[in-house]
Design a protein around this motif. Structure first.
Motif, short mmCIF file in Angstrom:
data_model
loop_
_atom_site.label_atom_id
_atom_site.label_comp_id
_atom_site.label_asym_id
_atom_site.label_seq_id
_atom_site.Cartn_x
_atom_site.Cartn_y
_atom_site.Cartn_z
N THR A 6 52.23 -3.47 108.49
CA THR A 6 52.17 -4.03 109.85
C THR A 6 50.89 -3.68 110.56
O THR A 6 50.56 -4.28 111.59
N GLY A 7 50.17 -2.70 110.05
CA GLY A 7 48.92 -2.30 110.70
C GLY A 7 49.12 -1.53 111.98
O GLY A 7 48.19 -1.37 112.78
N GLY A 8 50.32 -1.00 112.22
CA GLY A 8 50.59 -0.26 113.46
C GLY A 8 51.31 1.04 113.18
O GLY A 8 51.85 1.26 112.09
N ASP A 9 51.34 1.93 114.20
CA ASP A 9 52.02 3.22 114.03
C ASP A 9 53.52 3.13 114.24
O ASP A 9 54.26 4.05 113.88
N GLN A 10 53.98 2.05 114.88
CA GLN A 10 55.41 1.90 115.18
C GLN A 10 55.92 0.59 114.60
O GLN A 10 56.08 -0.40 115.30
N PRO A 11 56.18 0.53 113.29
CA PRO A 11 56.67 -0.71 112.69
C PRO A 11 58.06 -1.06 113.22
O PRO A 11 58.83 -0.17 113.61
N SER A 12 58.37 -2.33 113.21
CA SER A 12 59.68 -2.79 113.67
C SER A 12 60.77 -2.34 112.72
O SER A 12 60.49 -2.06 111.53
N PRO A 13 62.01 -2.28 113.20
CA PRO A 13 63.11 -1.91 112.30
C PRO A 13 63.22 -2.83 111.10
O PRO A 13 63.54 -2.38 109.99
N THR A 14 62.92 -4.11 111.28
CA THR A 14 62.98 -5.05 110.16
C THR A 14 61.93 -4.70 109.11
O THR A 14 62.22 -4.66 107.91
N ALA A 15 60.70 -4.43 109.58
CA ALA A 15 59.63 -4.06 108.64
C ALA A 15 59.97 -2.75 107.93
O ALA A 15 59.70 -2.58 106.73
N LEU A 16 60.59 -1.83 108.65
CA LEU A 16 60.95 -0.54 108.06
C LEU A 16 62.03 -0.71 106.99
O LEU A 16 61.96 -0.12 105.91
N ARG A 17 63.02 -1.59 107.27
CA ARG A 17 64.08 -1.83 106.29
C ARG A 17 63.51 -2.48 105.02
O ARG A 17 63.88 -2.13 103.91
N HIS A 18 62.62 -3.45 105.20
CA HIS A 18 62.01 -4.11 104.04
C HIS A 18 61.20 -3.11 103.21
O HIS A 18 61.23 -3.13 101.97
N ALA A 19 60.49 -2.22 103.89
CA ALA A 19 59.68 -1.22 103.18
C ALA A 19 60.59 -0.25 102.41
O ALA A 19 60.31 0.10 101.26
N LEU A 20 61.67 0.17 103.08
CA LEU A 20 62.59 1.10 102.44
C LEU A 20 63.22 0.48 101.20
O LEU A 20 63.34 1.11 100.15
N ARG A 21 63.58 -0.78 101.30
CA ARG A 21 64.17 -1.49 100.16
C ARG A 21 63.19 -1.53 98.99
O ARG A 21 63.57 -1.29 97.84
N ASP A 22 61.92 -1.81 99.29
CA ASP A 22 60.93 -1.90 98.22
C ASP A 22 60.64 -0.54 97.59
O ASP A 22 60.41 -0.44 96.38
N VAL A 23 60.62 0.49 98.43
CA VAL A 23 60.39 1.84 97.91
C VAL A 23 61.52 2.24 96.97
O VAL A 23 61.29 2.77 95.87
N ILE A 24 62.76 2.01 97.37
CA ILE A 24 63.90 2.35 96.52
C ILE A 24 63.87 1.53 95.23
O ILE A 24 64.12 2.06 94.13
N ARG A 25 63.54 0.25 95.34
CA ARG A 25 63.49 -0.61 94.15
C ARG A 25 62.38 -0.20 93.20
O ARG A 25 62.52 -0.28 91.98
N THR A 26 61.28 0.31 93.74
CA THR A 26 60.09 0.54 92.93
C THR A 26 59.89 2.01 92.53
O THR A 26 59.44 2.31 91.42
N CYS A 27 60.22 2.94 93.43
CA CYS A 27 59.76 4.33 93.27
C CYS A 27 60.85 5.34 92.91
O CYS A 27 60.51 6.44 92.44
N ILE A 28 62.11 5.02 93.16
CA ILE A 28 63.16 6.03 93.03
C ILE A 28 63.87 5.91 91.68
O ILE A 28 64.29 4.82 91.29
N TYR A 29 63.98 7.05 90.98
CA TYR A 29 64.67 7.12 89.70
C TYR A 29 65.69 8.26 89.76
O TYR A 29 65.51 9.22 90.51
#
Length: 771
Positions: A6-29
């Motif tokens: 988002t290019g900001g220090d305070q991303p929206s809840p929607t952007a945060l949820r999308h990021a969290l989903r991608d992190v779990i899908r990609t990074c967590i084992y």
């Protein structure tokens, strides 16, 4: 990730949820042997990653079920071949068949790995934004799991590990694979038969073999190299590995399991289960990676430390953060440690228990002097473990013993006082509270004929119990936590471990030094020779107050706490770790010897009389010794009720007042306090005398009440030496230990027989024995 997108220090809840989903899908084992734990993990991640209007993530390829420490970690382990150790005869095996089985490329594997990684990358690119896409991804994953490349490599990896678990009998001969056959399969020139494949799949499913480089090939893709190099592997691994004492592993998982672990993590012994997890997890991170694990304090003690953290540090690991003792954050009342390790060349802060330090050793302290202490020849053959009786029928209450002797006075020859750790720590006079029947190594006919009453007790109560014992892979009986020498079921009228060398060594002595093997404090006491000492007692064949002063000093106590292991919050004071390695001061002058003898006797006798006068045992006496709030009562305070008194004086003082009030013939409260204060003064005097004996008079010990970081948070205040001189004392003692050992080697004391004895001790300790 949301900030970057988002290019900001305070991303929206929607952007945060999308990021969290991608992190779990990609990074967590994640990996767990329990299928239910795997399912719960997926549910937890789904709850964290759920976005309204989108299906749940596909997690089957990242959250898996398997035994994290039984299997291969990296691709290059395929080239090790079949281990000779896999064919070691276990209980129930046919030894001739096992002996026969002891007799005993790369491009093919690389092509299959490249094929597997390419297919995985294709799979990872599949979208999962709709239910239909999730279904398609699940189908694609099933197809990936069934691909020929993965199938062939997994068969080879399973084949290597399964050799430890197939019973070595003639009926299973077709399931064995020699090293030559294995490399034929590995190079692709031979094919695994259908029957062998069925056996492999069966064993792999039964034991949940887990090969990390095949389960997560994308993580371990990269150039094949040594386990200490390369960029493949995880960036960070967090966990709370399971704990189980080394001697309990075979009981829980079987001999095959332990032999497999000892091969996969060689060189290693039968250590706590958590040690194998530390070793495996460190091997799974990349060259810049970190592990941070919550563990019992076992990981920094004894063999678990030697085979775990010591090995990891030698392989390039740096401990950059640790908490040595903290209360478990859940309901269980246990003390745990946290250890963080990196493969990086670490040049940033190192934090130990919240304080910045220059280094953190495998002992989880900041000692400047590195290395482990050596057993010293000067201490060899002078410390012993007590007898392992094993059989309730041997033990008699005093009235039973008296009745047997009254009926037949000759029974006195085989009925002895039986001193155990509980008597030593809790009886004010430290005397044996029970008696024991002792037939030494006499033949059965002699016992039956000359002592029929005692013999019949053992016949009725001991023999049936002994017949139920099991034999372990070393040809020894397993009873509880002990591995014992044969033939115990046949010689049921004798102790499981009689300790003939102990009683032979001390037979001509009037008294010996003894201590409790598992205790809240390190304390030694003189005992007269004549009792049978229980396995819970350590015996040192020293009879002078000089050695008492050394062993009762803060110097030895701190040494023991550093190099011993613990049981819960108590020290497990074992000879081989605490006494055999302790460097006594040498070349003492007559005046120094006289000083140590006098202060040792004054301390021992004052403590003995104080315990009798208070009618308190050793442990409760030292609870008072270390009670910071303990002081004499002032006028009027005797009128305070129990609650108010405890608030003013502390719980130990309140317990003392209650005890003295209800125990006839004891001294007054203020007399008891004065006695404790004198004991502290004598302890300070004794420590200073020991300091002078070592010639370290440049140190100021500064005795007072201090928090000791290796003890539980709710009970770590002790009357002891200041932390700064404590560290220096431990450093100098280790240096002295190394210097004495170096001189012993130069004098030829460790050649031939000495080396054999050392090896015998090491092997014996792995089996749970004491020498």
């Amino acid at each position: 990730l949301a900030n970057v997108r988002t290019g900001g220090d305070q991303p929206s809840p929607t952007a945060l949820r999308h990021a969290l989903r991608d992190v779990i899908r990609t990074c967590i084992y994640g990996v767990d042997k329990n299928p239910l734990a795997v399912s719960l993990c997926k549910v937890a991640l789904w709850l964290e990653a759920h976005n309204p209007g989108e299906p749940l993530n596909f997690l089957d390829h990242h959250i898996k079920c398997g035994d994290a420490i039984v299997g291969l970690a990296r691709q290059e382990e395929l080239f090790k071949g079949i281990a000779d150790e896999a064919f070691k005869a276990q209980p129930g095996d046919d030894k001739p068949v096992a002996s026969q089985l002891m007799l005993g490329a790369n491009e093919e594997v690389m092509l299959k790995m490249d094929n597997l990684i390419a297919r995985l990358a294709e799979f990872d690119r599949l979208p999962e934004h709709t239910p239909e896409e999730i279904v398609a991804k699940a189908a694609a994953y099933r197809e990936l799991q069934q691909c020929q490349a993965l199938h062939d490599l997994k068969l080879l990896a399973d084949l290597q590990v399964m050799q430890f678990f197939v019973p070595k009998t003639a009926q299973n001969k077709g399931a064995y694979v020699t090293d030559k056959e294995y490399f034929g399969y590995l190079q692709g020139g031979q094919k695994i038969s259908f029957d062998q494949e069925v056996a492999i799949v069966d064993q792999a499913a039964k034991h949940r073999f887990f090969h990390w480089f095949l389960e997560f090939p994308g993580v371990f893709a990269g150039k094949v190299g040594s386990e200490d190099s390369g960029t493949s592997g995880f960036d960070v691994i967090l966990g709370n590995p399971p704990y189980l004492g080394g001697q309990k592993l075979t009981g829980a998982y079987g001999h095959d399991y332990l032999e497999c672990l000892k091969y996969l993590y060689a060189p290693i012994g039968a250590v706590d289960l958590v040690t194998y997890f530390f070793r495996r997890i460190f091997n799974l991170i990349n060259i810049d990676g970190f592990i941070s694990l919550l563990s019992t304090n076992t990981i920094a003690q004894g063999r678990s430390r030697e085979d775990g953290l010591d090995v990891i540090v030698k392989k390039g690991g740096t401990i950059n953060h640790a908490i040595r003792s903290m209360k478990w954050p859940g309901r269980a009342g246990v003390e745990v440690v946290i250890v963080t390790i990196t493969r990086q060349i670490w040049q940033r802060k190192r934090m130990l228990a919240g304080k910045e330090v220059k280094t953190i050793t495998p002992y989880l302290d900041d000692s400047d002097t590195q290395g482990n202490p050596y057993p010293l020849k000067e201490n060899e053959g002078k410390s012993f473990q007590g007898s392992i009786v094993l059989g309730k029928g041997f033990i008699l209450e005093p009235n039973e013993a008296e009745a047997l002797i009254k009926k037949y006075p000759k029974n006195k020859d085989v009925i002895f006082p039986y001193l155990n750790g509980d008597d030593l720590n809790n009886n004010p006079d430290q005397s044996a509270s029970r008696r024991v029947i002792n037939f030494f190594n006499w033949p059965e006919e002699k016992c039956k004929k000359e002592y029929p009453d005692c013999y019949n007790i053992l016949l009725r109560l001991v023999k049936p119990e002994r017949q139920r014992w099991k034999i372990d892979s070393y040809g020894k009986e397993i009873v509880g936590q002990y591995a014992l020498r044969k033939p115990m079921p046949e010689k049921w009228w004798q102790y499981a471990e009689k300790r003939p060398k102990l009683y032979s060594v001390i037979s001509g002595m009037e008294r010996v030094l003894i201590s409790c093997r598992v205790s809240k404090y390190v304390n030694h006491t003189f005992a007269f020779v004549g009792d049978v000492f229980d396995v819970t007692i350590n015996i040192v064949s020293r009879s002078t107050y000089i050695f008492y002063a050394f062993l009762q000093s803060s110097f030895h106590s701190e040494w023991a706490w550093k190099y011993a292991s613990t049981l819960e919050s108590r020290i497990r004071y074992v000879n081989v770790d605490c006494i055999d390695t302790f460097p006594f001061a040498v070349h003492l002058t007559p005046s120094t010897e006289e000083q140590l003898e006098q202060i040792g006797e004054a301390y021992h006798e004052h403590r003995k009389q104080l315990m009798l006068a208070m009618q308190l045992g050793l442990t409760k006496t030292y609870n008072l010794f270390h009670a910071r709030q303990l002081r004499p009562m002032q006028p009027g305070e005797e009128q305070l009720d129990d609650k108010a008194f405890q608030k003013h004086m502390g719980k130990d003082a309140a317990a003392l007042r209650k005890h003295l009030a209800r125990t006839p013939g004891t001294i007054t409260f203020n007399e008891a306090v004065a006695g404790i204060q004198k004991l502290r003064s004598l302890h300070t005097e004794m420590d200073n005398a020991v300091l002078e004996a070592y010639g370290w008079t440049d140190l100021d010990l500064r005795h007072d009440f201090y928090e000791v970081d290796y003890l539980p948070e709710n009970d770590r205040v002790r009357f002891t030496i200041h932390p700064a001189p404590r560290r220096e004392v431990l450093k100098r003692l280790l240096e002295l230990n190394h210097a004495i050992h170096t001189q012993e080697v130069a004098d030829g004391l460790w050649e031939k027989k000495g080396k054999a004895v050392k090896a015998e001790k090491k092997q014996g300790r792995q089996m749970g024995l004491e020498f």
